[in-house]
Design a protein around this motif. Structure first.
Motif, PDB file in Angstrom:
ATOM      1  N   ASN A 130       0.779  -1.015  -0.013  1.00 53.91           N
ATOM      2  CA  ASN A 130      -0.094  -0.045  -0.046  1.00 53.91           C
ATOM      3  C   ASN A 130       0.729   1.236  -0.160  1.00 53.91           C
ATOM      4  O   ASN A 130       0.439   2.229  -0.546  1.00 53.91           O
ATOM      5  CB  ASN A 130      -0.833  -0.041   1.213  1.00 53.91           C
ATOM      6  N   LEU A 131       2.104   1.406   0.569  1.00 54.00           N
ATOM      7  CA  LEU A 131       3.090   2.493   0.624  1.00 54.00           C
ATOM      8  C   LEU A 131       3.534   2.891  -0.889  1.00 54.00           C
ATOM      9  O   LEU A 131       4.138   2.009  -1.413  1.00 54.00           O
ATOM     10  CB  LEU A 131       4.279   1.894   1.727  1.00 54.00           C
ATOM     11  N   TYR A 158       0.760   7.197   0.435  1.00 54.05           N
ATOM     12  CA  TYR A 158      -0.030   5.958   0.464  1.00 54.05           C
ATOM     13  C   TYR A 158      -1.131   5.969  -0.487  1.00 54.05           C
ATOM     14  O   TYR A 158      -1.433   6.912  -1.062  1.00 54.05           O
ATOM     15  CB  TYR A 158      -0.607   5.808   1.983  1.00 54.05           C
ATOM     16  N   ASN A 159      -1.653   4.755  -0.735  1.00 52.59           N
ATOM     17  CA  ASN A 159      -2.707   4.526  -1.735  1.00 52.59           C
ATOM     18  C   ASN A 159      -4.010   5.031  -1.256  1.00 52.59           C
ATOM     19  O   ASN A 159      -5.096   5.105  -1.880  1.00 52.59           O
ATOM     20  CB  ASN A 159      -2.789   3.340  -2.426  1.00 52.59           C
ATOM     21  N   THR A 160      -4.037   4.761   0.284  1.00 48.87           N
ATOM     22  CA  THR A 160      -5.276   4.986   1.063  1.00 48.87           C
ATOM     23  C   THR A 160      -5.108   5.924   2.206  1.00 48.87           C
ATOM     24  O   THR A 160      -3.884   6.011   2.897  1.00 48.87           O
ATOM     25  CB  THR A 160      -6.055   3.865   1.660  1.00 48.87           C
ATOM     26  N   ASP A 161      -6.067   6.392   2.891  1.00 50.88           N
ATOM     27  CA  ASP A 161      -5.849   7.069   4.298  1.00 50.88           C
ATOM     28  C   ASP A 161      -6.424   6.245   5.350  1.00 50.88           C
ATOM     29  O   ASP A 161      -6.969   5.282   5.246  1.00 50.88           O
ATOM     30  CB  ASP A 161      -6.387   8.444   4.141  1.00 50.88           C
ATOM     31  N   CYS A 216      -2.344   8.075 -13.100  1.00 46.54           N
ATOM     32  CA  CYS A 216      -2.556   6.882 -12.164  1.00 46.54           C
ATOM     33  C   CYS A 216      -2.210   7.373 -10.749  1.00 46.54           C
ATOM     34  O   CYS A 216      -1.104   7.967 -10.501  1.00 46.54           O
ATOM     35  CB  CYS A 216      -1.494   5.909 -12.640  1.00 46.54           C
ATOM     36  N   THR A 217      -3.124   7.326  -9.949  1.00 46.61           N
ATOM     37  CA  THR A 217      -3.143   7.600  -8.490  1.00 46.61           C
ATOM     38  C   THR A 217      -2.670   6.528  -7.672  1.00 46.61           C
ATOM     39  O   THR A 217      -2.185   6.831  -6.455  1.00 46.61           O
ATOM     40  CB  THR A 217      -4.404   8.285  -8.059  1.00 46.61           C
ATOM     41  N   GLY A 218      -2.778   5.162  -7.934  1.00 42.15           N
ATOM     42  CA  GLY A 218      -2.316   4.096  -6.788  1.00 42.15           C
ATOM     43  C   GLY A 218      -3.713   3.687  -6.246  1.00 42.15           C
ATOM     44  O   GLY A 218      -3.540   2.438  -5.746  1.00 42.15           O
ATOM     45  N   TYR A 219      -4.703   4.582  -6.147  1.00 40.38           N
ATOM     46  CA  TYR A 219      -5.843   3.953  -5.391  1.00 40.38           C
ATOM     47  C   TYR A 219      -6.482   2.699  -5.833  1.00 40.38           C
ATOM     48  O   TYR A 219      -6.984   1.725  -5.087  1.00 40.38           O
ATOM     49  CB  TYR A 219      -7.030   5.083  -5.414  1.00 40.38           C
TER      50      TYR A 219
END
Length: 561
Positions: A130-131, A158-161, A216-219
């Motif tokens: 995720n990092l 990160y991809n998420t919070d 591309c954001t990674g989400y």
């Protein structure tokens, strides 16, 4: 994760510091700088200082100094909290730094050790995949005697919070509850989880177009995208299966490597290995979701390496993804023995099982624990005993659970003095429903202390001896008579936690019994200010059916005694 893997571990060492030798000096002196490097997760591409420029240095985790192991824990906790910036106050000896190969290598070791697989669903591979990356800004190193000290300022992406991860945890709890995994074998658990992902998560095909355009954001690589939005790339499937498997009690790992989806062209890919029995098996929910979509049978579920075609893991055939484990190393393979052949469900000895849920209760309050049975047990006879500490717990009531609907009530023998209660059903004629067979309500007595964990266990018969269950399950012998096999019993939780002291008669909830409680109870009984909540719960001082003036008299007798 449909891109060609490239490794971008940008290590920009501000200094190559020769660690000073031991000094008898006690005065703190500045001896150089360290840090000043960026870790970029190769799955997501290159990062520079500009990528972290918008992060405020909030100082998360700043506090008293810690050694190397303490820094590992703080780094991991900051990553779990999805902290975008955090400080770690590090103190190590000169000898520790030298043994690591220098202070900068020691700082890299913090990251590597913090992200190892621990079995915690929110740690290990879940953070690693995720990092997106982090920057450890340049920091000054101070020395006092042979002790080196530095404040390490980290900035992370990160991809998420944190809120997204909270939502993932809640969604997984909801899904697993709906899958009804209690009492099921590890294979049944993994199959149910795999089916869910293949049926409910679509591949994010637009991801390729978006990333090709630089957006591309990674989400789309996250478990949140897979489970909340129902659409992700391979990494979202992989992280979702990893977390769900570990939450269900089955060990799993995320694997990074190359996939040849069309049989010819290599692409970035991720999948899982899961442990069943003594061995691990490959599982690729991303590709099987596509197979299942068109009505085909799974092709990549619980496969051996030799049968897991078109997959090349990191470390194989020239694939090198720095920052990720070498899955071909002797160390990794010793800890993760891969099966020589595909998993055969028919060869698994599926023994029906019982397990006990946990509960929380208030001292002198009541709480209920359930005994659950696995699905399709086909029980003909069911017998077991529960053992508990009679000085801390007392049976109040019990009732058959939803799995026993339509069957006779159990035969019950109980001895609260010995802390034992025995239940038996006969002539079940093929119990197939899974779930609760029995719900037992206990009272937590005053002898327990707040926060104390009180065990409810399976016991052998009525003698309270070995912690094994008596269970008999139907089969038909050559004479047409039923024959029975033992059942597997596991006290999965079986713990009641005493959470709060309830003092009967303390109607004003101040923690004491005095005449103000008597006055307050009189007001309630006289129709004045009525009691509510915990105050009402403890107003029944004589523990009879109703709250009346007999309770007032009982409380008065206690106060003047």
């Amino acid at each position: 994760m449909k891109k060609v893997i490239t490794l971008l571990l940008a290590v920009c060492l501000v200094m190559t510091m020769a660690v000073p030798a031991f000094s008898a000096e006690t005065e703190e002196v500045e001896v150089g700088t360290a840090g000043g490097f960026i870790y970029a997760n190769p799955i997501y591409g290159e990062l520079s200082e500009e990528d972290f420029a918008d992060i405020e240095p909030i100082g998360f985790l700043a506090g008293s100094s810690v050694g190397f192991e303490g820094a590992v824990v703080q780094f991991r906790e900051a990553m779990k909290a999805r902290a975008q910036s955090f400080n770690i106050s590090l103190e190590v000896t000169v000898q520790e730094a030298e043994a690591a190969g220098g202070i900068n290598q020691l700082l890299h070791n913090i990251h590597e050790k913090a992200l190892v697989h621990t079995g915690d669903p929110s740690e290990g591979d879940y953070i690693l995949f995720n990092l997106k990356g982090y920057e450890l800004a340049s920091t000054t190193i101070y020395q006092t005697g042979n002790v080196l000290r530095a404040t390490l300022p980290y900035y992370a992406k990160y991809n998420t919070d944190f809120d997204m991860e909270e939502a993932v945890g809640e969604k997984i709890e909801e899904i697993l509850e709906g899958l009804n995994l209690a009492g099921k074998t590890d294979y049944q658990k993994i199959k149910a989880i795999y089916d869910y992902l293949c049926e409910n998560v679509d591949y994010a095909h637009d991801h390729l177009t978006v990333c090709a355009g630089g957006g591309c954001t990674g989400y789309e690589h996250s478990a949140h995208a897979a489970l909340i939005e129902g659409e992700s790339v391979c990494q979202g499937y992989t992280l979702a299966l990893y977390r769900m498997a570990l939450e269900a009690g089955v060990d799993a790992r995320c694997i990074a490597g190359i996939g040849y989806g069309d049989g010819i062209n290599p692409e970035n890919h991720a999948w899982n290995i899961v442990k069943l029995g003594d061995y691990y098996y490959n599982a690729d929910a991303t590709w099987d979701a596509t197979v299942a979509e068109y009505g085909g049978e799974y092709e990549y579920f619980l496969c051996s390496d030799s049968n897991f075609v078109n997959h090349v893991k990191n470390g194989e055939a020239g694939v090198s993804i720095q920052g990720y484990p070498d899955y071909t190393s002797a160390e990794f393979n010793a800890a993760h023995l891969m099966a020589a052949s595909n998993f055969d469900p028919s060869a698994e000895a599926i023994i029906p099982g019982l397990s006990i849920t946990s509960a929380e209760g208030a001292i002198k309050g009541e709480t209920t624990v359930s005994v659950n049975i696995s699905e399709n047990s086909n029980a003909a006879v069911l017998q077991f005993a529960l053992k508990f500490d009679p000085t801390k717990l007392q049976v109040v009531s019990y009732s058959a659970g939803e799995a026993m609907n339509g069957f006779d009530k159990p035969v019950v023998r109980e001895d609260n003095t010995e802390g034992l209660v025995y239940f038996a059903w006969e002539e079940l004629e093929g119990l197939t429903e899974g779930g609760s067979v029995l719900d037992v309500t206990f009272k937590v007595l005053e002898a327990a202390e707040t926060g104390e964990e009180l065990a409810v266990k399976f016991a052998n018969g009525t003698d309270g001896g070995e912690e094994t269950v008596i269970g008999s399950f139907s089969g038909i012998d050559s004479d047409g008579e039923p024959e029975y096999a033992p059942m597997e019993a596991e006290t999965t939780n079986g713990v009641i936690t005493a959470t709060k002291v309830i003092l009967l008669g303390d109607v004003n909830q101040d923690g004491f019994l005095d005449f103000s409680d008597l006055q307050r109870l009189f007001m309630h009984l006289s129709g004045g200010e009525l009691l509510t909540g915990d105050g009402l719960a403890v107003a029944n001082t004589n523990q009879l059916d109703d709250i009346d003036f007999a309770d007032l008299q009982f409380l008065y007798q206690q106060l003047i005694a």
